[in-house]
Scaffold this active site. Structure first.
Site, PDB file in Angstrom:
ATOM      1  N   LYS A  23     -64.490  14.637  -4.556  1.00 20.79           N
ATOM      2  CA  LYS A  23     -63.953  15.445  -5.540  1.00 20.79           C
ATOM      3  C   LYS A  23     -64.596  15.720  -6.709  1.00 20.79           C
ATOM      4  O   LYS A  23     -65.019  16.946  -7.225  1.00 20.79           O
ATOM      5  CB  LYS A  23     -62.323  15.163  -5.860  1.00 20.79           C
ATOM      6  CG  LYS A  23     -61.520  14.658  -4.472  1.00 20.79           C
ATOM      7  CD  LYS A  23     -60.265  14.221  -5.017  1.00 20.79           C
ATOM      8  CE  LYS A  23     -60.329  13.107  -5.550  1.00 20.79           C
ATOM      9  NZ  LYS A  23     -60.657  11.916  -4.681  1.00 20.79           N
ATOM     10  N   ARG A  44     -67.663   1.683 -12.072  1.00 23.46           N
ATOM     11  CA  ARG A  44     -66.413   1.786 -12.801  1.00 23.46           C
ATOM     12  C   ARG A  44     -65.550   0.609 -12.249  1.00 23.46           C
ATOM     13  O   ARG A  44     -66.006  -0.342 -11.117  1.00 23.46           O
ATOM     14  CB  ARG A  44     -65.637   2.850 -11.900  1.00 23.46           C
ATOM     15  CG  ARG A  44     -65.657   4.299 -12.628  1.00 23.46           C
ATOM     16  CD  ARG A  44     -65.247   5.299 -11.829  1.00 23.46           C
ATOM     17  NE  ARG A  44     -63.936   5.181 -10.979  1.00 23.46           N
ATOM     18  CZ  ARG A  44     -63.304   6.155 -10.413  1.00 23.46           C
ATOM     19  NH1 ARG A  44     -63.956   7.357 -10.266  1.00 23.46           N
ATOM     20  NH2 ARG A  44     -62.038   5.848  -9.741  1.00 23.46           N
ATOM     21  N   ARG A  49     -56.350   1.850  -3.324  1.00 23.19           N
ATOM     22  CA  ARG A  49     -56.309   3.397  -3.848  1.00 23.19           C
ATOM     23  C   ARG A  49     -56.125   4.070  -2.479  1.00 23.19           C
ATOM     24  O   ARG A  49     -55.517   5.235  -2.503  1.00 23.19           O
ATOM     25  CB  ARG A  49     -57.741   3.467  -4.572  1.00 23.19           C
ATOM     26  CG  ARG A  49     -57.868   2.873  -5.777  1.00 23.19           C
ATOM     27  CD  ARG A  49     -59.194   2.817  -6.416  1.00 23.19           C
ATOM     28  NE  ARG A  49     -59.895   4.010  -6.482  1.00 23.19           N
ATOM     29  CZ  ARG A  49     -61.032   3.878  -6.649  1.00 23.19           C
ATOM     30  NH1 ARG A  49     -61.835   2.941  -6.649  1.00 23.19           N
ATOM     31  NH2 ARG A  49     -61.995   5.195  -6.503  1.00 23.19           N
ATOM     32  N   ARG A  59     -51.125  14.150  -7.632  1.00 25.18           N
ATOM     33  CA  ARG A  59     -51.375  13.112  -6.711  1.00 25.18           C
ATOM     34  C   ARG A  59     -50.072  12.657  -5.958  1.00 25.18           C
ATOM     35  O   ARG A  59     -49.755  11.705  -5.081  1.00 25.18           O
ATOM     36  CB  ARG A  59     -51.928  11.739  -7.301  1.00 25.18           C
ATOM     37  CG  ARG A  59     -53.404  11.652  -7.108  1.00 25.18           C
ATOM     38  CD  ARG A  59     -53.970  10.479  -7.872  1.00 25.18           C
ATOM     39  NE  ARG A  59     -54.946  10.019  -7.791  1.00 25.18           N
ATOM     40  CZ  ARG A  59     -56.104   9.992  -8.143  1.00 25.18           C
ATOM     41  NH1 ARG A  59     -56.520  10.815  -8.885  1.00 25.18           N
ATOM     42  NH2 ARG A  59     -57.123   9.175  -7.716  1.00 25.18           N
ATOM     43  N   ARG A 105     -71.620   3.935  -5.896  1.00 26.33           N
ATOM     44  CA  ARG A 105     -71.464   4.881  -6.974  1.00 26.33           C
ATOM     45  C   ARG A 105     -72.046   4.401  -8.487  1.00 26.33           C
ATOM     46  O   ARG A 105     -71.495   3.181  -8.460  1.00 26.33           O
ATOM     47  CB  ARG A 105     -70.247   5.454  -6.931  1.00 26.33           C
ATOM     48  CG  ARG A 105     -69.832   6.333  -8.135  1.00 26.33           C
ATOM     49  CD  ARG A 105     -68.687   6.965  -7.853  1.00 26.33           C
ATOM     50  NE  ARG A 105     -67.485   6.175  -7.949  1.00 26.33           N
ATOM     51  CZ  ARG A 105     -66.336   6.850  -7.528  1.00 26.33           C
ATOM     52  NH1 ARG A 105     -66.023   8.163  -7.616  1.00 26.33           N
ATOM     53  NH2 ARG A 105     -65.184   5.975  -7.441  1.00 26.33           N
TER      54      ARG A 105
END
Ligand code: AP5
Length: 223
Positions: free
Chosen positions: A13, A161, A172, A88, A127
């Site tokens: 996203k 992160r 998540r 969400r 990431r």
């Protein structure tokens, strides 16, 4: 054009929202980034959100709804916006409709980025981002062109992160399945939902999204 990008953590996203924002001048409204900025600044919202985000659960609806309401009123959202990470929950989706109607605005498209869950842990654990400008990278799929140097700003410091670890990713994903996936039919019924294959190579996903938007914009979005 006003868009929502929907998909589980790691679907792409943020990556695709940045590309759309650069290409079309639409504002990227990432609630994850807004919350991380609040955490870093130590604001009241940040203090509330920090441990919830680290656990992988969702931050309360009222906080997010107020945050987005304020953000879409800013001048940079007038030409169009891409919602990345919002809504969400069903309550957030309904609140968004209400706030847009009140402002005489509407959603043009909801793009679901479909992915296999098995690929997501690898995507998320690989990431990293530039500390200076926030540009996102991946150890395997999206390395900086010059090793150790950000393509966008030349920065040399990168970070990961706090919620990008295998344990938190499970929570998540569970939150996505339980609270976010159920809003897909809401947008399908409104005729707004389209799906792209998020397992395709990054540039191909960008092209799929452009094709979907071309339909909407009469052939200009992908140029
Ligand atoms: P948020 O920041 O929104 O995180 P998320 O939804 O978990 O999504 P991610 O940012 O992890 O993934 P992405 O889909 O953007 O993937 P990306 O493009 O980076 O939210 C964080 C937390 O904040 C939540 O857990 C919650 O606590 C809170 N929160 C936020 N919004 C909220 C809301 N509305 N309500 C309540 N709480 C909220 O891609 C991932 C990696 O894969 C990258 O390295 C990228 O290079 C790579 N990649 C992307 N696409 C491809 C591809 N096609 N092929 C190969 N690699 C790819």
């Amino acid at each position: 054009m006003n868009l929502i990008l929907l998909g589980p953590p790691g679907a792409g996203k943020g990556t695709q929202a940045k590309r759309l924002a650069e290409r079309h001048g639409w504002a990227q409204l990432s609630t994850g980034d807004m919350l991380r900025a609040a955490v870093a600044a130590g604001t009241e919202i940040g203090v509330k959100a920090k441990s919830i985000m680290e656990s992988g659960n969702l931050v309360p609806d009222d906080i997010l709804i107020a945050m987005i309401g304020e953000r879409i009123d800013r001048p940079d959202s007038r030409a169009g916006f891409i919602l990345d990470g919002f809504p969400r929950t069903a309550m957030q989706a309904e609140a968004l409709d209400g706030m847009l109607a009140k402002r005489g605005r509407r959603l043009d498209r909801v793009i679901e980025i479909g992915v296999d869950e098995a690929a997501l842990v690898e995507r998320i654990s690989g990431r990293f981002a530039c500390v200076k400008c926030g540009a996102g990278y991946h150890e395997r799929y999206q390395r900086p062109k010059t090793e150790g140097r950000c393509d966008s700003c030349g920065g040399t410091e990168f970070s990961r992160r706090a919620d990008d670890n295998a344990e938190t990713v499970k929570t998540r994903l569970a939150a996505y399945r339980a609270q976010t996936a159920p809003i897909l039919p809401y947008y399908r019924e409104k005729g707004l939902l389209v799906r792209v294959d998020g397992m395709a190579e990054l540039d191909d996903v960008t092209r799929q999204i452009a094709r979907q938007l071309n339909g909407e914009k009469g052939g200009t979005a992908g140029r």
